[in-house]
Design a protein around this motif. Sequence first.
Motif, PDB file in Angstrom:
ATOM      1  N   ARG A  23       0.839  -1.205   0.000  1.00  0.00           N
ATOM      2  CA  ARG A  23       0.000   0.000   0.000  1.00  0.00           C
ATOM      3  C   ARG A  23       0.875   1.256   0.000  1.00  0.00           C
ATOM      4  NH1 ARG A  23      -3.036   1.009   4.824  1.00  0.00           N
ATOM      5  NH2 ARG A  23      -3.424   3.144   4.308  1.00  0.00           N
ATOM      6  N   ALA A  24       1.950   1.214   0.786  1.00  0.00           N
ATOM      7  CA  ALA A  24       2.875   2.351   0.827  1.00  0.00           C
ATOM      8  C   ALA A  24       3.566   2.532  -0.522  1.00  0.00           C
ATOM      9  CB  ALA A  24       3.905   2.150   1.930  1.00  0.00           C
ATOM     10  N   LEU A  25       3.938   1.422  -1.151  1.00  0.00           N
ATOM     11  CA  LEU A  25       4.560   1.499  -2.477  1.00  0.00           C
ATOM     12  C   LEU A  25       3.586   2.090  -3.497  1.00  0.00           C
ATOM     13  CD1 LEU A  25       6.874   0.916  -4.432  1.00  0.00           C
ATOM     14  CD2 LEU A  25       5.976  -1.407  -4.648  1.00  0.00           C
ATOM     15  N   ASP A  26       2.353   1.635  -3.465  1.00  0.00           N
ATOM     16  CA  ASP A  26       1.342   2.181  -4.368  1.00  0.00           C
ATOM     17  C   ASP A  26       1.153   3.673  -4.136  1.00  0.00           C
ATOM     18  OD1 ASP A  26       0.950  -0.326  -5.481  1.00  0.00           O
ATOM     19  OD2 ASP A  26      -0.873  -0.733  -4.316  1.00  0.00           O
ATOM     20  N   TYR A  27       1.138   4.066  -2.860  1.00  0.00           N
ATOM     21  CA  TYR A  27       0.979   5.482  -2.533  1.00  0.00           C
ATOM     22  C   TYR A  27       2.148   6.291  -3.092  1.00  0.00           C
ATOM     23  CZ  TYR A  27       0.939   9.840  -0.014  1.00  0.00           C
ATOM     24  OH  TYR A  27       0.972  11.172   0.276  1.00  0.00           O
TER      25      TYR A  27
END
Length: 67
Positions: A23-27
């Motif tokens: 999720r952090a990577l996508d963000y």
Amino acid sequence: MKAFNPLTDLPMGLGATLTHNHRALDYLTSLAPDEQRQVIDSAQNLHSPAEMRAYMQLLMSGIPRAF
């Protein structure tokens, strides 16, 4: 501004956080290049895995940088 090179510019702690938190990577990848650079530059000032996790949670929740 020089081109971003993830092998040399991404702090190790941020890279580790991103490999464990998709999720952090996508963000991060959803941000504009200048915003990505701000996140990366701010991550350089963090000194522990706990600080990095807290920083990413704050960013993903939309709270301005607190570090």
